[in-house]
Each structure stands twice: as structure tokens, then as C-alpha cells.
Write a protein that holds these residues in place. Structure first.
Motif, PDB file in Angstrom:
ATOM      1  N   ARG A 115     -10.343  -9.252  -8.387  1.00 60.86           N
ATOM      2  CA  ARG A 115     -10.762 -10.657  -8.254  1.00 60.86           C
ATOM      3  C   ARG A 115     -12.061 -10.724  -7.476  1.00 60.86           C
ATOM      4  NH1 ARG A 115      -5.966  -9.510  -7.413  1.00 60.86           N
ATOM      5  NH2 ARG A 115      -4.245 -10.300  -8.716  1.00 60.86           N
ATOM      6  N   PRO A 116     -13.137 -10.192  -8.058  1.00 59.66           N
ATOM      7  CA  PRO A 116     -14.402 -10.128  -7.300  1.00 59.66           C
ATOM      8  C   PRO A 116     -14.924 -11.506  -6.885  1.00 59.66           C
ATOM      9  CG  PRO A 116     -14.723  -9.492  -9.602  1.00 59.66           C
ATOM     10  CD  PRO A 116     -13.243  -9.604  -9.384  1.00 59.66           C
ATOM     11  N   ASP A 117     -14.738 -12.513  -7.750  1.00 60.76           N
ATOM     12  CA  ASP A 117     -15.333 -13.818  -7.449  1.00 60.76           C
ATOM     13  C   ASP A 117     -14.408 -14.740  -6.672  1.00 60.76           C
ATOM     14  OD1 ASP A 117     -17.600 -13.018  -8.809  1.00 60.76           O
ATOM     15  OD2 ASP A 117     -16.742 -13.626 -10.732  1.00 60.76           O
ATOM     16  N   THR A 118     -13.086 -14.587  -6.885  1.00 62.39           N
ATOM     17  CA  THR A 118     -12.166 -15.533  -6.248  1.00 62.39           C
ATOM     18  C   THR A 118     -11.566 -14.985  -4.956  1.00 62.39           C
ATOM     19  OG1 THR A 118     -10.329 -14.702  -7.574  1.00 62.39           O
ATOM     20  CG2 THR A 118     -11.550 -16.583  -8.457  1.00 62.39           C
ATOM     21  N   LEU A 119     -11.709 -13.676  -4.713  1.00 62.65           N
ATOM     22  CA  LEU A 119     -11.093 -13.119  -3.505  1.00 62.65           C
ATOM     23  C   LEU A 119     -12.061 -12.232  -2.723  1.00 62.65           C
ATOM     24  CD1 LEU A 119      -8.509 -13.100  -1.872  1.00 62.65           C
ATOM     25  CD2 LEU A 119      -7.630 -11.255  -3.288  1.00 62.65           C
ATOM     26  N   LEU A 120     -12.672 -11.261  -3.402  1.00 63.42           N
ATOM     27  CA  LEU A 120     -13.521 -10.307  -2.693  1.00 63.42           C
ATOM     28  C   LEU A 120     -14.728 -10.997  -2.054  1.00 63.42           C
ATOM     29  CD1 LEU A 120     -14.511  -6.818  -4.171  1.00 63.42           C
ATOM     30  CD2 LEU A 120     -15.669  -7.935  -2.300  1.00 63.42           C
ATOM     31  N   ALA A 121     -15.502 -11.706  -2.844  1.00 60.31           N
ATOM     32  CA  ALA A 121     -16.711 -12.349  -2.308  1.00 60.31           C
ATOM     33  C   ALA A 121     -16.374 -13.404  -1.247  1.00 60.31           C
ATOM     34  CB  ALA A 121     -17.525 -12.950  -3.453  1.00 60.31           C
ATOM     35  N   PRO A 122     -15.344 -14.287  -1.490  1.00 63.48           N
ATOM     36  CA  PRO A 122     -15.001 -15.246  -0.438  1.00 63.48           C
ATOM     37  C   PRO A 122     -14.561 -14.571   0.860  1.00 63.48           C
ATOM     38  CG  PRO A 122     -14.008 -15.907  -2.517  1.00 63.48           C
ATOM     39  CD  PRO A 122     -14.605 -14.553  -2.739  1.00 63.48           C
ATOM     40  N   LEU A 123     -13.826 -13.439   0.737  1.00 59.20           N
ATOM     41  CA  LEU A 123     -13.380 -12.739   1.946  1.00 59.20           C
ATOM     42  C   LEU A 123     -14.573 -12.166   2.697  1.00 59.20           C
ATOM     43  CD1 LEU A 123     -11.063 -11.785   3.722  1.00 59.20           C
ATOM     44  CD2 LEU A 123     -10.797  -9.803   2.245  1.00 59.20           C
ATOM     45  N   ALA A 124     -15.504 -11.569   1.977  1.00 62.38           N
ATOM     46  CA  ALA A 124     -16.714 -11.043   2.616  1.00 62.38           C
ATOM     47  C   ALA A 124     -17.452 -12.166   3.340  1.00 62.38           C
ATOM     48  CB  ALA A 124     -17.621 -10.393   1.563  1.00 62.38           C
ATOM     49  N   ALA A 166     -16.189 -15.055   4.418  1.00 59.24           N
ATOM     50  CA  ALA A 166     -15.399 -15.573   5.546  1.00 59.24           C
ATOM     51  C   ALA A 166     -15.522 -14.662   6.761  1.00 59.24           C
ATOM     52  CB  ALA A 166     -13.934 -15.733   5.134  1.00 59.24           C
ATOM     53  N   LEU A 167     -15.503 -13.342   6.503  1.00 53.38           N
ATOM     54  CA  LEU A 167     -15.644 -12.381   7.598  1.00 53.38           C
ATOM     55  C   LEU A 167     -17.018 -12.507   8.244  1.00 53.38           C
ATOM     56  CD1 LEU A 167     -14.019  -9.290   5.904  1.00 53.38           C
ATOM     57  CD2 LEU A 167     -13.286 -10.266   8.073  1.00 53.38           C
ATOM     58  N   GLU A 168     -18.008 -12.623   7.381  1.00 49.90           N
ATOM     59  CA  GLU A 168     -19.380 -12.710   7.871  1.00 49.90           C
ATOM     60  C   GLU A 168     -19.539 -13.980   8.719  1.00 49.90           C
ATOM     61  OE1 GLU A 168     -23.328 -13.184   8.380  1.00 49.90           O
ATOM     62  OE2 GLU A 168     -22.430 -14.493   6.852  1.00 49.90           O
ATOM     63  N   ARG A 169     -18.929 -15.071   8.246  1.00 48.74           N
ATOM     64  CA  ARG A 169     -19.029 -16.337   8.969  1.00 48.74           C
ATOM     65  C   ARG A 169     -18.306 -16.246  10.323  1.00 48.74           C
ATOM     66  NH1 ARG A 169     -16.769 -22.266   7.308  1.00 48.74           N
ATOM     67  NH2 ARG A 169     -17.626 -23.253   9.161  1.00 48.74           N
ATOM     68  N   CYS A 170     -17.141 -15.607  10.318  1.00 52.91           N
ATOM     69  CA  CYS A 170     -16.423 -15.442  11.588  1.00 52.91           C
ATOM     70  C   CYS A 170     -17.220 -14.575  12.558  1.00 52.91           C
ATOM     71  CB  CYS A 170     -15.047 -14.826  11.340  1.00 52.91           C
ATOM     72  SG  CYS A 170     -13.831 -16.042  10.784  1.00 52.91           S
ATOM     73  N   ALA A 171     -17.804 -13.496  12.046  1.00 55.63           N
ATOM     74  CA  ALA A 171     -18.602 -12.614  12.900  1.00 55.63           C
ATOM     75  C   ALA A 171     -19.741 -13.388  13.543  1.00 55.63           C
ATOM     76  CB  ALA A 171     -19.156 -11.439  12.078  1.00 55.63           C
ATOM     77  N   ARG A 172     -20.301 -14.333  12.810  1.00 50.99           N
ATOM     78  CA  ARG A 172     -21.466 -15.068  13.281  1.00 50.99           C
ATOM     79  C   ARG A 172     -21.082 -16.233  14.183  1.00 50.99           C
ATOM     80  NH1 ARG A 172     -23.463 -16.416   8.287  1.00 50.99           N
ATOM     81  NH2 ARG A 172     -22.633 -18.482   8.638  1.00 50.99           N
ATOM     82  N   GLU A 173     -19.968 -16.907  13.855  1.00 56.03           N
ATOM     83  CA  GLU A 173     -19.715 -18.207  14.485  1.00 56.03           C
ATOM     84  C   GLU A 173     -18.607 -18.234  15.529  1.00 56.03           C
ATOM     85  OE1 GLU A 173     -19.132 -21.238  11.562  1.00 56.03           O
ATOM     86  OE2 GLU A 173     -21.006 -20.800  10.513  1.00 56.03           O
ATOM     87  N   PRO A 210     -18.385  -4.281  10.026  1.00 55.72           N
ATOM     88  CA  PRO A 210     -18.366  -3.234   8.992  1.00 55.72           C
ATOM     89  C   PRO A 210     -17.524  -3.618   7.776  1.00 55.72           C
ATOM     90  CG  PRO A 210     -18.021  -2.265  11.159  1.00 55.72           C
ATOM     91  CD  PRO A 210     -17.984  -3.752  11.347  1.00 55.72           C
ATOM     92  N   LEU A 211     -16.388  -4.306   8.010  1.00 58.73           N
ATOM     93  CA  LEU A 211     -15.537  -4.704   6.886  1.00 58.73           C
ATOM     94  C   LEU A 211     -16.264  -5.727   6.006  1.00 58.73           C
ATOM     95  CD1 LEU A 211     -12.862  -4.513   5.418  1.00 58.73           C
ATOM     96  CD2 LEU A 211     -11.931  -6.234   6.964  1.00 58.73           C
ATOM     97  N   ALA A 212     -16.929  -6.682   6.645  1.00 61.68           N
ATOM     98  CA  ALA A 212     -17.700  -7.675   5.875  1.00 61.68           C
ATOM     99  C   ALA A 212     -18.765  -6.963   5.035  1.00 61.68           C
ATOM    100  CB  ALA A 212     -18.345  -8.685   6.823  1.00 61.68           C
ATOM    101  N   ALA A 213     -19.441  -5.993   5.646  1.00 61.18           N
ATOM    102  CA  ALA A 213     -20.501  -5.264   4.936  1.00 61.18           C
ATOM    103  C   ALA A 213     -19.933  -4.440   3.792  1.00 61.18           C
ATOM    104  CB  ALA A 213     -21.267  -4.376   5.924  1.00 61.18           C
ATOM    105  N   ALA A 214     -18.769  -3.788   4.033  1.00 60.65           N
ATOM    106  CA  ALA A 214     -18.157  -2.946   2.990  1.00 60.65           C
ATOM    107  C   ALA A 214     -17.722  -3.798   1.800  1.00 60.65           C
ATOM    108  CB  ALA A 214     -16.968  -2.170   3.570  1.00 60.65           C
ATOM    109  N   LEU A 215     -17.162  -4.972   2.088  1.00 56.63           N
ATOM    110  CA  LEU A 215     -16.739  -5.873   1.009  1.00 56.63           C
ATOM    111  C   LEU A 215     -17.947  -6.332   0.211  1.00 56.63           C
ATOM    112  CD1 LEU A 215     -14.131  -7.990   2.967  1.00 56.63           C
ATOM    113  CD2 LEU A 215     -13.657  -6.730   0.880  1.00 56.63           C
ATOM    114  N   GLU A 216     -18.980  -6.699   0.943  1.00 54.65           N
ATOM    115  CA  GLU A 216     -20.184  -7.212   0.292  1.00 54.65           C
ATOM    116  C   GLU A 216     -20.777  -6.109  -0.605  1.00 54.65           C
ATOM    117  OE1 GLU A 216     -23.841  -8.477  -0.693  1.00 54.65           O
ATOM    118  OE2 GLU A 216     -23.801  -6.937   0.871  1.00 54.65           O
ATOM    119  N   ARG A 217     -20.771  -4.878  -0.076  1.00 52.05           N
ATOM    120  CA  ARG A 217     -21.322  -3.762  -0.846  1.00 52.05           C
ATOM    121  C   ARG A 217     -20.485  -3.490  -2.098  1.00 52.05           C
ATOM    122  NH1 ARG A 217     -22.108   2.506   0.893  1.00 52.05           N
ATOM    123  NH2 ARG A 217     -23.098   3.078  -1.067  1.00 52.05           N
TER     124      ARG A 217
END
Lengths: 198, 198
Positions: free
Chosen positions: A34-43, A45-52, B41-48
Motif C-alpha cells: 500500500r505505497p500510497d495509502t499506508l507507506l507514504a502517509p506513515l513516512a 506522519a513520522l517526518e511531521r512528528c520529528a519536526r513538530e 531514520p525510520l521516516a527516511a527509510a520509508l521515504e526511500r
């Protein structure tokens, strides 16, 4: 044999609590299916949490702002401070909807082995917050484990000078259990039946 | 109460196999406790993975290139094709180190209920690959479940015209078990004791 970025993803997911190499592999395949409905949103969400997401410098909660939205809320009683071991316990308490005060998140329990002392748990910060507020109540909502109760007794002693009423969760908390695993009804009952610490 | 991006992260992680809301919350806190060594790293791995991983148009494997590195490898026998239900089974087989041919990943088993037919499993593609190679062997490494064995018999029938030798995993495969859960020794033994399909 397995492509390196996939291996890396398996390795990282396997470090999460409750996941091992096998379940991490299953999770990775579920993500790749599920690259579009799960993988990308999870990436994202993680990125947003890391930042915010940041830790509240007053209570130790995790939120987007510092002080956190609970510490900022004028409708929440600053004279009632519920002390928990971790943010998961704060979340559990919030889900009961029965507490309208504020929190202190210790981030663990006192432990000589792990070199966790009063400083790591922000005890001075807690004592200052309590002392600044007359007639306050501190509710020690720690796990009914040896480490939790040792920490509770230490906190009760440290808080004596502040004049605050110190209570602990009472009725309903199963001995040996961890707060985090209580069902919401039991946790609510325990909150309502809190007792003064003798 | 819980900050929205954290809630979102919990919701997404709870959709992974083997994780529910509670374990997803624990996982999120483990991530937020290690922002630099685990979360980022997890966010980056998912994105990759989202960007780089693709499905091999020949065999259905997941890799960074198409055709995948196994299909490209001149040292792997194109005359031996091992048919598996999913990429997790391909990974399990690769971990045994005992197979030097190539794969066909079905992506499931035949199922009238789920509307999975020969087309969804790429059966025509498999038959063409096998027919293009004289004296080839097709090893049906499907689960010893009703669905797996029904699919295996269908494939054996479809492959009859190609002149290929069709075998199935033999010795060691526990009846009712799924390939994916075999230990590597048993899987290797089953591979070595493969038998012609009568």
C-alpha cells in the motif's frame, strides 16, 4: 538478496517494542503493498512528528507546543497535579475523561541500577510547581510495582514541606500491575477512590 | 488531547499486521523517545522505499531495479523457476541459501471469494517464461493449505503443455502450515526432497 532499503526498514521496525524480525518483515510487506495509502502517509506522519513534537518544559508531556496544551488550558486546575511515570499513562488518564487538573510526567521511576535519580525525574521542578500553588493536591498515579511505590514514597517525602495534600490512586489498582495496562473503568474508579498517603 | 500528528502516527502504525492501538501507542512513544536514532531514520527509510522500491515485471519480486537483481543475475538458472505465494516466501527461500534458480511471485492464491483468478497471479506470464526455456523445472513452493494446493494443481495443469518438469516441495512441509512460518532447516530439507507432481 533483499534490497538494502527494505532490509534497513525491516531493521528499524524490528527495534519497535512488540515487533521482532519476522513481524517487521510482515509489516514492511504490508507497507510496500500500500505505497500510497499506508507507506507514504506513515513516512509523512513520522517526518511531521520529528519536526513538530516537543516535550513540555513544565510537565514533560509530548505536544506541538511548549508549554503543552494541557498546561496552557485555563480550564484545567493548576492546583491538582497528577504524577505519572510516562506519557502513555497520561494518555490513559486522559482517555478516562475524569481528570481536569494538570500532570507531571516523571519519565520513569527511581532506579539505582539505571542511574535514574530525582534529577532525571524532574522532582525539583515538580516540588517548585506544587509549592507555588497554595492548597494544591498531588495525586501519585504510579504503577503498583516496587519501583513505582518506592518512587511514590520518595515523592511524598519530598512534597511534605509544600503543604500540599498528597494522595495516591486507590481502589481498583491491581497489585503488581502497570497503570498503562488498566482498562479505563478501573482506572477511573481508582482515580475517584484516591486516598491520602499516610 | 493527544496532539494530532501523534494520533495520526498511532492510527497508521495500528494498521500494520501484528500491531493494535495499544502496541501502536507504545511504538510511537519508543519512536518519540529516540527522535534522532530511530524516528528520523525510520521516516527516511520509508521515504526511500516509497521512492525506490518497485515490483519486478518478470517475477513479481520487490527490488530497486526492474527486472530485479535475481532475474538479472546470469549465475542464477533461468531454467529453474520456484513459484511462491508472496515476497515473504521468496525471502524465506533466499535465507536458506539452497536455491540458485529464479522465482515467480504469485501475490496470493486462487480465490473465487476474493476474485483472485489466474490473471491476478500472472499465470500467463509464468507459462510464457517456462515455455521459452527448454528442459526447465518449475518448483511449486506453495503453502500446504487448501488454497495453496488448489493453486498448485491448477498451475501444474496449466504448465503441462510446456514440457517442463513440475515439482512441489516435499519432505518436511507440515500439513496445514504456511511456508512463511517454516524454520530454515525444514524449508531447506523440503526443497532438497522435492518430488514430481503426479
Amino acid at each position: 538478496m533483499i534490497a538494502e532499503p527494505i532490509e534497513e526498514l525491516v531493521r528499524l521496525l524490528a527495534r519497535l517494542p512488540g515487533l521482532g524480525p519476522r513481524s517487521a518483515r510482515r509489516a514492511v510487506l504490508a507497507l510496500l503493498k500500500r505505497p500510497d495509502t499506508l507507506l507514504a502517509p506513515l513516512a509523512a506522519a513520522l517526518e511531521r512528528c520529528a519536526r513538530e513534537v516537543r516535550r513540555c518544559s513544565l510537565c514533560g508531556n509530548l505536544d506541538l507546543c511548549d508549554p503543552c496544551s494541557i498546561c496552557r488550558d485555563p480550564n484545567r486546575d493548576a492546583g491538582q497535579i497528577l504524577v505519572v511515570e510516562g506519557v502513555e499513562d497520561l494518555w490513559a488518564m486522559e482517555r478516562t475523561g475524569s481528570f481536569k487538573g494538570r500532570y507531571h510526567v516523571l519519565g520513569g521511576t527511581l532506579s539505582a541500577i539505571d542511574a535514574v535519580g530525582p534529577e532525571e525525574l524532574g522532582v525539583d521542578r515538580l516540588v517548585r510547581r506544587v509549592a507555588a500553588h497554595p492548597n494544591s493536591e498531588v495525586i501519585l498515579a504510579l504503577s503498583a510495582t516496587v519501583a513505582g511505590q518506592t518512587t511514590a514514597h520518595y515523592l511524598a517525602r519530598r512534597l511534605k514541606g509544600t503543604g500540599a495534600k498528597v494522595t495516591r490512586l486507590g481502589y481498583g489498582l491491581p497489585v503488581g500491575g502497570e497503570l498503562n495496562y488498566l482498562d479505563e473503568g478501573t482506572l477511573k474508579a481508582a482515580f475517584e477512590a484516591r486516598q491520602p498517603l499516610s
